[in-house]
Motif scaffolding. Structure first.
Motif, short mmCIF file in Angstrom:
data_model
loop_
_atom_site.label_atom_id
_atom_site.label_comp_id
_atom_site.label_asym_id
_atom_site.label_seq_id
_atom_site.Cartn_x
_atom_site.Cartn_y
_atom_site.Cartn_z
N PHE A 78 0.85 -1.19 0.00
CA PHE A 78 0.00 0.00 0.00
C PHE A 78 0.89 1.24 0.00
O PHE A 78 2.02 1.22 0.45
N TRP A 79 0.35 2.33 -0.51
CA TRP A 79 1.07 3.59 -0.61
C TRP A 79 0.51 4.57 0.40
O TRP A 79 -0.71 4.73 0.53
N LEU A 80 1.40 5.21 1.16
CA LEU A 80 1.02 6.26 2.09
C LEU A 80 1.38 7.60 1.45
O LEU A 80 2.56 7.97 1.39
N PRO A 81 0.40 8.33 0.94
CA PRO A 81 0.69 9.57 0.22
C PRO A 81 1.44 10.60 1.07
O PRO A 81 2.34 11.27 0.56
N ALA A 82 1.08 10.75 2.34
CA ALA A 82 1.71 11.78 3.18
C ALA A 82 3.22 11.56 3.31
O ALA A 82 3.99 12.52 3.37
#
Length: 155
Positions: A78-82
């Motif tokens: 999963f990608w954490l944008p922040a």
């Protein structure tokens, strides 16, 4: 550039009751990230810590329970944008004694419930969590991983 990190464990904590699974679901507390979301035990791998040790530690820290058995059952990305970071969460199933004492919740969670497999799959917030739980049950529903137990069991 986006970072890539393997630094997270997710653990489905289960009990075998009469041949059926009971799955522990935790609700994130108000004031925390993902407040109100129902999930499994989640946490970070500390520097120098083995993933299996992190899974056992996180289960104990978040629930007060100790695992009898632990299996690896996959990886979810999963990608954490922040943070602009792609995490690979290492997925585990951990079994606890079906007579284990009650679950202790800490600051992260405000509720814990033991649910049937079907009820847990309805309750978990993330769709991938529900799918992965069913896949884990397909592998481990008999009590071990059968012919692949030697490569999935975590010492």
């Amino acid at each position: 550039m986006t970072d890539l990190a393997v630094g997270v464990v997710d653990v489905y904590v289960v009990q075998h009751r009469g041949g059926d699974w009971r799955v522990l679901c935790l609700r994130r507390a108000l004031g925390r990230s993902r407040a109100g979301a129902w999930e499994m035990v989640t946490g970070r791998i500390d520097p120098g810590e083995a993933p299996g040790a992190a899974a056992r530690r996180e289960v104990h820290e978040e629930t007060g329970l100790d695992l009898l058995d632990l299996w690896t059952v996959g990886v979810e990305s999963f990608w954490l944008p922040a943070a602009d970071r792609v995490h690979h969460a290492l997925l585990f199933v951990g079994r606890v004694d079906d007579r284990a004492p009650g679950v202790r919740t800490g600051d992260e969670h405000d509720a814990a419930e033991w649910l049937s497999l079907d009820d847990a799959c309805e309750r978990l917030t993330w769709p991938w969590s529900r799918r992965r739980l069913r896949e884990a049950y397909a592998l481990l529903g008999r009590g071990d991983a059968g012919p692949v137990d030697d490569v999935t069991r975590v010492p």
